[in-house]
Structures are given as structure tokens and as C-alpha cells.
Design an enzyme around this catalytic site. Sequence first.
Site, mmCIF file in Angstrom:
data_model
loop_
_atom_site.group_PDB
_atom_site.id
_atom_site.type_symbol
_atom_site.label_atom_id
_atom_site.label_comp_id
_atom_site.label_asym_id
_atom_site.label_seq_id
_atom_site.Cartn_x
_atom_site.Cartn_y
_atom_site.Cartn_z
ATOM 1 N N ASP A 122 -2.078 -1.518 -3.001
ATOM 2 C CA ASP A 122 -1.246 -1.244 -1.826
ATOM 3 C C ASP A 122 0.083 -1.996 -1.887
ATOM 4 O OD1 ASP A 122 -0.582 -0.177 0.595
ATOM 5 O OD2 ASP A 122 -1.773 -1.582 1.777
ATOM 6 N N GLY A 123 1.102 -1.398 -1.286
ATOM 7 C CA GLY A 123 2.387 -2.082 -1.139
ATOM 8 C C GLY A 123 3.484 -1.522 -2.024
ATOM 9 N N ASN A 124 3.194 -0.422 -2.723
ATOM 10 C CA ASN A 124 4.201 0.150 -3.632
ATOM 11 C C ASN A 124 5.439 0.616 -2.877
ATOM 12 O OD1 ASN A 124 2.231 -0.186 -5.533
ATOM 13 N ND2 ASN A 124 1.655 1.969 -5.649
ATOM 14 N N GLY A 125 5.209 1.264 -1.731
ATOM 15 C CA GLY A 125 6.317 1.798 -0.936
ATOM 16 C C GLY A 125 7.213 0.668 -0.439
ATOM 17 N N HIS A 177 5.544 3.281 -7.041
ATOM 18 C CA HIS A 177 4.302 3.760 -7.667
ATOM 19 C C HIS A 177 4.371 3.606 -9.193
ATOM 20 C CE1 HIS A 177 3.004 5.042 -3.821
ATOM 21 N NE2 HIS A 177 3.750 6.109 -3.724
ATOM 22 N N ASN A 217 -4.128 10.830 1.395
ATOM 23 C CA ASN A 217 -2.764 10.736 0.853
ATOM 24 C C ASN A 217 -2.065 12.092 0.673
ATOM 25 O OD1 ASN A 217 -3.453 7.812 -1.218
ATOM 26 N ND2 ASN A 217 -2.503 7.922 0.785
ATOM 27 N N GLU A 277 -17.527 -9.341 -1.658
ATOM 28 C CA GLU A 277 -16.594 -10.353 -1.169
ATOM 29 C C GLU A 277 -15.228 -9.688 -1.087
ATOM 30 O OE1 GLU A 277 -17.174 -13.270 -0.136
ATOM 31 O OE2 GLU A 277 -19.219 -13.575 -0.854
#
Length: 234
Positions: free
Chosen positions: A16-19, A33, A64, A201
Site C-alpha cells: 500500500d501507498g503507491n499512489g 505502482h 480495485n 501477527e
Amino acid sequence: MTDKILLPEHIGIIMDGNGRWAKKRGLPRNMGHKKGAEVFEDISKYCKELGIKWLTVYAFSTENWRRPKEEVDGVMNLMRSYLKNMKKAANEHIAVRFIGDKTPFDEDLLRLMEEAENADVGEVITTVQIALNYGGRDEIVHAVKEIVNDIKAGKLSSEDISEESISARLYSGTPEADLIIRPSGEERLSNFLIWESAYSEFVFMDVLWPDFTRKDLDKAIEEYSRRNRRFGGL
Ligand code: FPP
């Protein structure tokens, strides 16, 4: 990493966090991406070097498809280039499998996916599962449908429905995820490996996926190793 580290057998990563990474740099989202795909390749190799048996990455969820067509096409094209370049020596000992519903994919992508799944990589150290058009709930629905079909076909009786018979029908080749990592500061599972994460975890990290390094994986594994895993027992 130091000695006496308990290595997880199966790591799941929500990439996550590419954008946000791209936005911060004034770049189109697909550049995020692209960098994310490069990080994925490096982290798969690092998992092989560490001897991690299974790595599952969330590349594209069933939700998506709601993103703009340009972004969806961009992710699918990254997948195509990754699969075309896979024959490099660096990918030896890494088996690739896809988990998710394959029905909507284009014929050429399906062929590349199949070739990758059947490639001879020598002795397998790490199996990388790429979750593509994957949703945890969809995976369970799919398993339930298979069970109903098997009952109708007389291959299974309703008394035999169990955790094991459901696990055996999931897309994922391994029903337990030991460690789930979500970078980018979000602290949600977002429909990723919901059955497989019953005893996982969770390690949430502030780094955006395109900035994620081998050191970040070390940190997550060290955190995993520190925690006492009791599986509900004493
Ligand atoms: C989530 O970040 C990321 C995705 C929806 C796509 C992930 C895909 C890749 C890393 C490339 C896949 C290719 C290969 C070869 C595995 P986001 O776009 O939701 O980020 P944001 O929350 O910052 O907008």
C-alpha cells in the site's frame, strides 16, 4: 539480522501507498505502482535469500476494478512486464502462483500467468503468491461453492465439512499466514487473507510501499520474532 530470529514461514504483504508516493513527487499514480513492482521483485529475492517459504502479496483486489481504467490497465501491464522478464537467473528458486479469480483477465495475460506458474525454477525455496483480483470473502465463497459441488457429485458428505475441507479449497496454497505486513500507515486488512490470518501477527509500518527496503522487512521479522505466539493456548 541477528541470530536466534524466528523466521515466519508465510509472510503476507499489503503493498500500500503507491499512489501517495507518486503524488508526493508530482508523478502519475502508475509511476508509484511501477516503483512498487520493482520493490516487490527485490523483496521476493530477499525472501528467497532469507529462506522464507511463502510470500503472498496483494497486487489487485476485487474492489480495485473501481479505479480509473488507465490505472487498472497500468497495473495489468506491470504484471505483463514482470512475467515476461521472469526468466532472469535472479528468479531461480522462486515459484510463482496466482491467487484470486482469474476469469476476467485477458487471454494473453492468462497465458503469461500460466507460463509463470509452470516455469522450471529449479529447487523451490520461496513460493510467491500474487493475489490478483483477489478478495478474502470471494475466496471463501469460492471454497463454499466447491464444497457444494463436491457434495452434489457425491465426493463429500455434509458431515465432512470442516476447517480442513474449507482450507483445502482456498485459492491460497497455504492456509496460515504467520506475519502480515501493511506499510503506508493504514491499519486495516482490506479483505486480504481473512481466513489465513486467524492467528497472524500484524505489523503496520509508516513507510510507503515504494520506499520499503530489505531493512524494513528485517524490522518486521524481528518484531514478529519478539512476539510470543500462543495460538490461544497458555
Ligand atoms: C495500493 O496502493 C496498491 C495497489 C492497488 C496496486 C499494487 C500493485 C503493484 C505494486 C504492482 C503489481 C505488480 C507486480 C509485478 C506484483 P494505492 O494505490 O492504494 O496507494 P495509495 O493508498 O497511496 O493511493
